[in-house]
Scaffold this motif. Structure first.
Motif, PDB file in Angstrom:
ATOM      1  N   PHE A 185      41.535  47.025  49.461  1.00  0.00           N
ATOM      2  CA  PHE A 185      41.265  46.451  48.135  1.00  0.00           C
ATOM      3  C   PHE A 185      42.502  46.558  47.246  1.00  0.00           C
ATOM      4  O   PHE A 185      42.910  45.583  46.599  1.00  0.00           O
ATOM      5  N   LYS A 186      43.111  47.732  47.220  1.00  0.00           N
ATOM      6  CA  LYS A 186      44.317  47.966  46.406  1.00  0.00           C
ATOM      7  C   LYS A 186      45.454  47.037  46.837  1.00  0.00           C
ATOM      8  O   LYS A 186      46.116  46.401  46.004  1.00  0.00           O
ATOM      9  N   GLU A 187      45.692  46.951  48.134  1.00  0.00           N
ATOM     10  CA  GLU A 187      46.793  46.124  48.624  1.00  0.00           C
ATOM     11  C   GLU A 187      46.552  44.646  48.356  1.00  0.00           C
ATOM     12  O   GLU A 187      47.500  43.886  48.097  1.00  0.00           O
ATOM     13  N   GLU A 188      45.285  44.224  48.379  1.00  0.00           N
ATOM     14  CA  GLU A 188      44.974  42.824  48.063  1.00  0.00           C
ATOM     15  C   GLU A 188      45.222  42.539  46.592  1.00  0.00           C
ATOM     16  O   GLU A 188      45.774  41.487  46.232  1.00  0.00           O
ATOM     17  N   LEU A 189      44.843  43.469  45.703  1.00  0.00           N
ATOM     18  CA  LEU A 189      45.148  43.299  44.289  1.00  0.00           C
ATOM     19  C   LEU A 189      46.663  43.218  44.067  1.00  0.00           C
ATOM     20  O   LEU A 189      47.142  42.408  43.271  1.00  0.00           O
ATOM     21  N   ASP A 190      47.405  44.050  44.762  1.00  0.00           N
ATOM     22  CA  ASP A 190      48.871  44.028  44.641  1.00  0.00           C
ATOM     23  C   ASP A 190      49.432  42.673  45.075  1.00  0.00           C
ATOM     24  O   ASP A 190      50.342  42.123  44.427  1.00  0.00           O
ATOM     25  N   ARG A 191      48.886  42.113  46.166  1.00  0.00           N
ATOM     26  CA  ARG A 191      49.359  40.805  46.646  1.00  0.00           C
ATOM     27  C   ARG A 191      49.034  39.717  45.630  1.00  0.00           C
ATOM     28  O   ARG A 191      49.886  38.877  45.303  1.00  0.00           O
ATOM     29  N   GLN A 192      47.809  39.713  45.141  1.00  0.00           N
ATOM     30  CA  GLN A 192      47.403  38.687  44.185  1.00  0.00           C
ATOM     31  C   GLN A 192      48.194  38.788  42.889  1.00  0.00           C
ATOM     32  O   GLN A 192      48.497  37.769  42.258  1.00  0.00           O
ATOM     33  N   ASN A 193      48.547  39.980  42.522  1.00  0.00           N
ATOM     34  CA  ASN A 193      49.268  40.206  41.273  1.00  0.00           C
ATOM     35  C   ASN A 193      50.695  39.672  41.318  1.00  0.00           C
ATOM     36  O   ASN A 193      51.334  39.496  40.284  1.00  0.00           O
ATOM     37  N   GLU A 194      51.186  39.389  42.511  1.00  0.00           N
ATOM     38  CA  GLU A 194      52.546  38.861  42.643  1.00  0.00           C
ATOM     39  C   GLU A 194      52.655  37.410  42.180  1.00  0.00           C
ATOM     40  O   GLU A 194      53.737  36.957  41.810  1.00  0.00           O
ATOM     41  N   PHE A 195      51.527  36.668  42.206  1.00  0.00           N
ATOM     42  CA  PHE A 195      51.623  35.247  41.843  1.00  0.00           C
ATOM     43  C   PHE A 195      50.630  34.828  40.755  1.00  0.00           C
ATOM     44  O   PHE A 195      50.530  33.646  40.431  1.00  0.00           O
ATOM     45  N   ALA A 196      49.914  35.779  40.164  1.00  0.00           N
ATOM     46  CA  ALA A 196      48.971  35.423  39.083  1.00  0.00           C
ATOM     47  C   ALA A 196      48.827  36.606  38.138  1.00  0.00           C
ATOM     48  O   ALA A 196      49.022  37.754  38.529  1.00  0.00           O
ATOM     49  N   ASN A 197      48.470  36.311  36.889  1.00  0.00           N
ATOM     50  CA  ASN A 197      48.245  37.372  35.900  1.00  0.00           C
ATOM     51  C   ASN A 197      46.820  37.899  36.063  1.00  0.00           C
ATOM     52  O   ASN A 197      45.919  37.592  35.284  1.00  0.00           O
ATOM     53  N   ILE A 198      46.624  38.704  37.113  1.00  0.00           N
ATOM     54  CA  ILE A 198      45.268  39.167  37.357  1.00  0.00           C
ATOM     55  C   ILE A 198      44.872  40.291  36.393  1.00  0.00           C
ATOM     56  O   ILE A 198      43.695  40.620  36.288  1.00  0.00           O
ATOM     57  N   ALA A 199      45.838  40.890  35.691  1.00  0.00           N
ATOM     58  CA  ALA A 199      45.502  41.943  34.719  1.00  0.00           C
ATOM     59  C   ALA A 199      44.507  41.407  33.696  1.00  0.00           C
ATOM     60  O   ALA A 199      43.446  41.997  33.467  1.00  0.00           O
ATOM     61  N   LYS A 200      44.835  40.293  33.082  1.00  0.00           N
ATOM     62  CA  LYS A 200      43.969  39.679  32.073  1.00  0.00           C
ATOM     63  C   LYS A 200      42.645  39.230  32.695  1.00  0.00           C
ATOM     64  O   LYS A 200      41.563  39.503  32.156  1.00  0.00           O
ATOM     65  N   MET A 201      42.713  38.564  33.845  1.00  0.00           N
ATOM     66  CA  MET A 201      41.503  38.033  34.472  1.00  0.00           C
ATOM     67  C   MET A 201      40.578  39.145  34.948  1.00  0.00           C
ATOM     68  O   MET A 201      39.353  39.025  34.885  1.00  0.00           O
ATOM     69  N   LEU A 202      41.166  40.244  35.405  1.00  0.00           N
ATOM     70  CA  LEU A 202      40.371  41.365  35.888  1.00  0.00           C
ATOM     71  C   LEU A 202      39.568  42.000  34.753  1.00  0.00           C
ATOM     72  O   LEU A 202      38.377  42.280  34.893  1.00  0.00           O
ATOM     73  N   VAL A 203      40.218  42.202  33.604  1.00  0.00           N
ATOM     74  CA  VAL A 203      39.513  42.787  32.459  1.00  0.00           C
ATOM     75  C   VAL A 203      38.463  41.818  31.917  1.00  0.00           C
ATOM     76  O   VAL A 203      37.370  42.227  31.526  1.00  0.00           O
ATOM     77  N   GLU A 204      38.780  40.531  31.921  1.00  0.00           N
ATOM     78  CA  GLU A 204      37.779  39.537  31.492  1.00  0.00           C
ATOM     79  C   GLU A 204      36.566  39.567  32.411  1.00  0.00           C
ATOM     80  O   GLU A 204      35.424  39.424  31.949  1.00  0.00           O
ATOM     81  N   TYR A 205      36.788  39.765  33.710  1.00  0.00           N
ATOM     82  CA  TYR A 205      35.658  39.880  34.640  1.00  0.00           C
ATOM     83  C   TYR A 205      34.847  41.146  34.352  1.00  0.00           C
ATOM     84  O   TYR A 205      33.617  41.108  34.275  1.00  0.00           O
ATOM     85  N   LEU A 206      35.542  42.273  34.183  1.00  0.00           N
ATOM     86  CA  LEU A 206      34.852  43.547  33.996  1.00  0.00           C
ATOM     87  C   LEU A 206      34.053  43.580  32.693  1.00  0.00           C
ATOM     88  O   LEU A 206      32.972  44.168  32.629  1.00  0.00           O
TER      89      LEU A 206
END
Length: 316
Positions: A185-206
């Motif tokens: 799970f951690k490594e997948e988040l790291d991969r996705q974070n390389e090409f998208a601003n998942i920080a914002k999207m992750l908090v919006e989901y949570l």
């Protein structure tokens, strides 16, 4: 979540809903939508002892008084009827974490409240062999590497499930299940974070797609905590005649992940640190006594920006 904890949570929602109705009805016409979620909450309420009901009422009143001070539009002028309703848990899966809705159709306005009883959990999302968490959470599909990494873990769980094995009887569930699954799970988040601003999207989901108040009963401290999640500026609007007691700031969403690592000396919890003051923990756990081929996250907020206002309301 145990049956008892689930009943207590639903009962506290019932207490908050009815306390809001009672207090609002002193000033304007208010009605409760008696849907299936309301009926489930009422059944949970009826499982409580009378002494417990009194505690829930006192706690709910403390939170209600603060909400009414922060939201003048609830009682502001207007002849329109105010509607209160409980939302199904399914709404949380679809991006709406609010349990109680307060609606004024005459001015096309509503706010929501997330109700918690003695806990601060944000989400209870799942990981499973077929669930694409990236796509479900924020629209980015998980990579082939992620599916390859988790396959042996869930194959192992499928075998143990067929034997009706209990989680407590697994020889080493932390090393064989929790830790490798969290690492994938951690490594997948790291991969996705390389090409998208998942920080914002992750908090919006949570936190969901709507602004809301979180009302948390902390029984041991005889305190109800009210937190404002005013991420889009829709909370705390002034009325024509009634004014808010304080002005709530608009909170900023994060722009980047600062750190995502295992919690020290833990094999089942990740700590996520983002900029602008946001911090979360992701603890993975089994949700039943028997082995299943899915696991749950217990996601907790451990740090928020100073713009998230938290008010402790002492019980009278």
């Amino acid at each position: 979540m145990s049956v008892k904890s689930n009943n207590q949570g639903r009962a506290y929602e019932f207490a908050c809903l009815n306390t809001l109705h009672e207090e609002i009805s002193k000033y304007r016409v208010s009605k409760i939508e008696k849907n299936s979620t309301y009926e489930a909450a009422k059944r949970a309420w009826n499982t409580l002892e009378e002494s417990e009901k009194n505690i829930y009422r006192i706690s709910a009143l403390a939170g209600t008084n603060t909400i009414l001070e922060l939201e003048p539009l609830i009682l502001d002028d207007g002849d329109g009827e105010l509607e209160l309703k409980l939302q199904s848990d399914d709404n949380g899966q679809d991006g709406d974490v609010r349990d109680v809705l307060i609606i004024r159709k005459d001015i096309e306005w509503e706010i929501g409240i997330s109700v918690k009883h003695n806990h601060f959990a944000v989400k209870h999302s799942r990981l499973s062999k077929g669930l694409d968490f990236g796509k479900k959470w924020y629209g980015i599909e998980c990579s082939d590497k992620y599916w390859t990494d988790i396959k042996p873990i869930f194959n192992y769980l499928d075998v143990e499930k067929s034997k009706q094995t209990l989680w407590k009887d697994l020889p080493n569930k932390e090393d064989d299940v929790y830790m490798p699954l969290l690492l994938a799970f951690k490594e997948e988040l790291d991969r996705q974070n390389e090409f998208a601003n998942i920080a914002k999207m992750l908090v919006e989901y949570l936190l969901g797609e709507f602004d809301f108040y979180k009302v948390i009963s902390i029984d041991s401290k005889r305190t109800t905590q009210v937190q404002s999640y005013n991420l889009r500026g829709t909370l705390n609007q002034e009325g024509k005649k009634r004014k808010r007691s304080i002005k709530l700031p608009v909170a900023s969403l994060p722009t980047r992940i600062v750190s995502l690592e295992f919690k020290p000396d833990s094999k089942n919890t990740l700590e996520l640190y983002l900029d602008r003051g946001w911090q979360f923990t992701f603890r993975i756990h089994n949700a039943s006594s028997k082995v299943e081929s899915s696991l749950k996250f217990d996601v907790q907020i451990i740090g928020v920006p100073t713009s998230i206002v938290s008010i402790d309301c002492k019980w009278k």
